[in-house]
Design a protein around this motif. Structure first.
Motif, PDB file in Angstrom:
ATOM      1  N   ALA A 161      63.746  14.108  71.676  1.00 29.53           N
ATOM      2  CA  ALA A 161      63.357  14.140  70.268  1.00 29.53           C
ATOM      3  C   ALA A 161      62.051  13.418  69.992  1.00 29.53           C
ATOM      4  CB  ALA A 161      64.473  13.546  69.401  1.00 29.53           C
ATOM      5  N   TYR A 162      61.688  12.440  70.821  1.00 25.87           N
ATOM      6  CA  TYR A 162      60.504  11.653  70.484  1.00 25.87           C
ATOM      7  C   TYR A 162      59.591  11.339  71.669  1.00 25.87           C
ATOM      8  CZ  TYR A 162      63.455   7.763  72.102  1.00 25.87           C
ATOM      9  OH  TYR A 162      64.267   6.948  72.842  1.00 25.87           O
ATOM     10  N   THR A 163      59.799  11.989  72.794  1.00 31.98           N
ATOM     11  CA  THR A 163      58.949  11.747  73.953  1.00 31.98           C
ATOM     12  C   THR A 163      58.289  13.031  74.414  1.00 31.98           C
ATOM     13  OG1 THR A 163      60.350   9.922  74.718  1.00 31.98           O
ATOM     14  CG2 THR A 163      58.894  10.928  76.344  1.00 31.98           C
ATOM     15  N   ASP A 164      56.972  12.976  74.587  1.00 33.89           N
ATOM     16  CA  ASP A 164      56.217  14.077  75.181  1.00 33.89           C
ATOM     17  C   ASP A 164      56.382  15.377  74.399  1.00 33.89           C
ATOM     18  OD1 ASP A 164      54.516  15.188  77.144  1.00 33.89           O
ATOM     19  OD2 ASP A 164      56.225  15.927  78.297  1.00 33.89           O
ATOM     20  N   ARG A 165      56.327  15.280  73.078  1.00 32.27           N
ATOM     21  CA  ARG A 165      56.355  16.479  72.255  1.00 32.27           C
ATOM     22  C   ARG A 165      55.016  17.217  72.377  1.00 32.27           C
ATOM     23  NH1 ARG A 165      61.024  18.042  71.350  1.00 32.27           N
ATOM     24  NH2 ARG A 165      60.156  19.350  69.694  1.00 32.27           N
ATOM     25  N   GLU A 166      55.066  18.541  72.299  1.00 26.90           N
ATOM     26  CA  GLU A 166      53.853  19.339  72.489  1.00 26.90           C
ATOM     27  C   GLU A 166      52.762  18.994  71.485  1.00 26.90           C
ATOM     28  OE1 GLU A 166      51.322  21.899  74.314  1.00 26.90           O
ATOM     29  OE2 GLU A 166      53.338  21.300  74.992  1.00 26.90           O
ATOM     30  N   GLU A 167      53.163  18.644  70.271  1.00 24.58           N
ATOM     31  CA  GLU A 167      52.173  18.381  69.220  1.00 24.58           C
ATOM     32  C   GLU A 167      51.331  17.133  69.473  1.00 24.58           C
ATOM     33  OE1 GLU A 167      55.750  20.510  67.538  1.00 24.58           O
ATOM     34  OE2 GLU A 167      55.357  18.803  68.868  1.00 24.58           O
ATOM     35  N   VAL A 168      51.769  16.275  70.380  1.00 22.89           N
ATOM     36  CA  VAL A 168      51.015  15.046  70.633  1.00 22.89           C
ATOM     37  C   VAL A 168      49.629  15.350  71.199  1.00 22.89           C
ATOM     38  CG1 VAL A 168      51.746  14.590  73.013  1.00 22.89           C
ATOM     39  CG2 VAL A 168      51.263  12.676  71.478  1.00 22.89           C
ATOM     40  N   HIS A 169      49.508  16.479  71.884  1.00 25.45           N
ATOM     41  CA  HIS A 169      48.221  16.834  72.472  1.00 25.45           C
ATOM     42  C   HIS A 169      47.201  17.215  71.405  1.00 25.45           C
ATOM     43  CE1 HIS A 169      49.849  16.604  76.541  1.00 25.45           C
ATOM     44  NE2 HIS A 169      50.915  17.227  76.078  1.00 25.45           N
ATOM     45  N   GLN A 170      47.666  17.703  70.263  1.00 23.62           N
ATOM     46  CA  GLN A 170      46.748  17.960  69.158  1.00 23.62           C
ATOM     47  C   GLN A 170      46.082  16.663  68.702  1.00 23.62           C
ATOM     48  OE1 GLN A 170      49.078  19.774  66.080  1.00 23.62           O
ATOM     49  NE2 GLN A 170      49.695  21.520  67.345  1.00 23.62           N
ATOM     50  N   VAL A 171      46.863  15.592  68.662  1.00 21.63           N
ATOM     51  CA  VAL A 171      46.338  14.295  68.236  1.00 21.63           C
ATOM     52  C   VAL A 171      45.245  13.830  69.188  1.00 21.63           C
ATOM     53  CG1 VAL A 171      46.892  11.863  67.846  1.00 21.63           C
ATOM     54  CG2 VAL A 171      48.506  13.645  67.130  1.00 21.63           C
ATOM     55  N   TYR A 172      45.502  13.903  70.497  1.00 18.50           N
ATOM     56  CA  TYR A 172      44.529  13.387  71.454  1.00 18.50           C
ATOM     57  C   TYR A 172      43.298  14.277  71.585  1.00 18.50           C
ATOM     58  CZ  TYR A 172      48.169  10.063  72.432  1.00 18.50           C
ATOM     59  OH  TYR A 172      49.112   9.076  72.284  1.00 18.50           O
ATOM     60  N   ARG A 173      43.464  15.562  71.321  1.00 17.18           N
ATOM     61  CA  ARG A 173      42.268  16.408  71.299  1.00 17.18           C
ATOM     62  C   ARG A 173      41.353  16.028  70.135  1.00 17.18           C
ATOM     63  NH1 ARG A 173      45.830  20.390  73.550  1.00 17.18           N
ATOM     64  NH2 ARG A 173      46.598  21.053  71.503  1.00 17.18           N
ATOM     65  N   SER A 174      41.954  15.676  69.001  1.00 18.93           N
ATOM     66  CA  SER A 174      41.131  15.244  67.859  1.00 18.93           C
ATOM     67  C   SER A 174      40.498  13.879  68.137  1.00 18.93           C
ATOM     68  CB  SER A 174      41.973  15.210  66.580  1.00 18.93           C
ATOM     69  OG  SER A 174      42.933  14.159  66.619  1.00 18.93           O
ATOM     70  N   TRP A 175      41.226  12.987  68.784  1.00 18.48           N
ATOM     71  CA  TRP A 175      40.665  11.682  69.132  1.00 18.48           C
ATOM     72  C   TRP A 175      39.524  11.826  70.145  1.00 18.48           C
ATOM     73  CZ3 TRP A 175      44.954   7.406  69.716  1.00 18.48           C
ATOM     74  CH2 TRP A 175      45.694   7.331  68.514  1.00 18.48           C
ATOM     75  N   ARG A 176      39.690  12.744  71.082  1.00 18.28           N
ATOM     76  CA  ARG A 176      38.643  12.956  72.086  1.00 18.28           C
ATOM     77  C   ARG A 176      37.362  13.460  71.419  1.00 18.28           C
ATOM     78  NH1 ARG A 176      38.518  13.573  77.708  1.00 18.28           N
ATOM     79  NH2 ARG A 176      36.344  13.938  78.289  1.00 18.28           N
ATOM     80  N   ARG A 177      37.504  14.326  70.414  1.00 15.95           N
ATOM     81  CA  ARG A 177      36.311  14.793  69.698  1.00 15.95           C
ATOM     82  C   ARG A 177      35.593  13.626  69.025  1.00 15.95           C
ATOM     83  NH1 ARG A 177      39.739  19.324  68.651  1.00 15.95           N
ATOM     84  NH2 ARG A 177      40.466  18.411  66.677  1.00 15.95           N
ATOM     85  N   VAL A 178      36.376  12.693  68.473  1.00 15.55           N
ATOM     86  CA  VAL A 178      35.771  11.513  67.866  1.00 15.55           C
ATOM     87  C   VAL A 178      35.033  10.695  68.931  1.00 15.55           C
ATOM     88  CG1 VAL A 178      36.223   9.324  66.697  1.00 15.55           C
ATOM     89  CG2 VAL A 178      37.458  11.388  65.991  1.00 15.55           C
ATOM     90  N   ALA A 179      35.692  10.425  70.057  1.00 12.22           N
ATOM     91  CA  ALA A 179      35.078   9.628  71.120  1.00 12.22           C
ATOM     92  C   ALA A 179      33.820  10.300  71.656  1.00 12.22           C
ATOM     93  CB  ALA A 179      36.083   9.395  72.244  1.00 12.22           C
TER      94      ALA A 179
END
Length: 315
Positions: free
Chosen positions: A62-80
């Motif tokens: 329910a709370y580990t390694d959900r597919e949507e987490v990669h959306q978050v890190y792709r947005s963070w990578r764009r910022v970086a």
């Protein structure tokens, strides 16, 4: 940076809400604007939750390694990536599935993740060789630099751990008070093995992380009186004496800065000054290990040729 997890006193973030994601991106920009080189993301696989699933679902967590987490890190990578100077995102990701783990290192996501398979491995030549080969193979496939780490705030310090009969580590099987060869007043009793591990780690291609105090050879403090413990994990686990959490687990060195208790500082500083940079090779990975006898290996490629890590060392 710990954007996940919650307690009754500290509610979790709702990562499905766009304002939460925007707020965290603004935090990244705030520190990047002030010259921060990057972020270590604590519990990086635990951001997204599916509240419709039971927490003990054996098929889908329910709370580990959900597919949507990669959306978050792709947005963070764009910022970086919008900043000059190579800003870096480093993830703390504990996952047993290597293929799922590699997804966090795909182009456009996190730059590196901590290598917990190496951290957990026993001091055994064959086991270490397997973990090292698998690590290089995994990172080469996603064109990311490998990382190497021996300890952190969640695990027993290497000077103590390598003094026990069982030198491996498992996060859910921590036990204090196990017999070892570190009697009171003799913190350096097992330091040769910890020094050997430090030398091996810093000879490997990629980037290496030293946990604070590791360069001094600090050992695990297990004799803290229960009434002085303040770690929330100690409370959440029912004050279990066998696993008392992570409260002030670093011993204070009794020696001068020039003579650290396990003699590791000179090795760490001398070798880190000449180690390889955390950059992929021309094929996007960190290369392979060449055979160099039963108890040694050679890291090939460029100025790294001839750097040896002795896997069969025993004090």
């Amino acid at each position: 940076m710990s954007p996940s997890g919650s307690t009754g006193e500290q509610p979790d973030f709702n990562w499905d809400h766009p304002e939460v994601r925007e707020e965290f991106e603004s935090v990244l920009r705030f520190w990047f604007d002030r010259g921060a080189d990057g972020f270590r993301v604590d519990s990086a696989a635990l951001l997204i939750k599916d509240l419709a699933l039971p927490v003990d679902d054996p098929e889908e967590h329910a709370y580990t390694d959900r597919e949507e987490v990669h959306q978050v890190y792709r947005s963070w990578r764009r910022v970086a990536d919008s900043y000059s100077g190579g800003r870096v995102l480093i993830g703390e990701v504990w996952l047993p599935d290597a293929e799922r783990l590699a997804r966090y290192l795909r182009p456009g996501e996190l730059h590196t993740i901590f290598n917990f398979s190496y951290l957990e491995c026993a001091w055994d030549a064959k086991a270490l060789r397997t973990v090292i080969d698998d690590t290089l193979r995994l990172h080469r496939a996603v064109h990311a630099p490998a990382t190497w780490v021996l300890s952190n705030h969640d695990v027993d310090r290497v000077v103590t751990r390598y003094g026990r009969e069982g030198t491996s580590f498992a996060i859910y099987a921590r036990r204090h008070g196990r017999p070892g060869d570190l009697p009171p007043g003799r913190p350096a009793a097992r330091h040769p093995l910890a020094r050997a591990a430090a030398l091996l780690t810093q000879a490997l291609p990629g980037s290496v992380y030293l946990y604070q105090g590791e360069e001094l050879g600090l050992w695990e403090v297990e004799e803290i009186p229960d009434e002085l413990r303040q770690d929330p994990m100690w409370e959440r686990k029912g004050r279990n004496p066998a696993d008392p959490g992570r409260a002030d687990r670093s011993a204070r060195p009794a020696s001068s800065p020039r003579t650290p208790p396990s003699g590791c500082r000179s090795d760490a500083t001398r070798n880190s000054s000449g180690r390889s940079r955390a950059e992929p090779d021309e094929e996007g990975g960190c290369g392979d290990l060449a055979e160099a006898g039963a108890a040694a290996m050679v890291v090939p490629g460029g100025d790294r040729s001839g750097v040896r890590g002795w896997l069969g060392y025993r004090p």
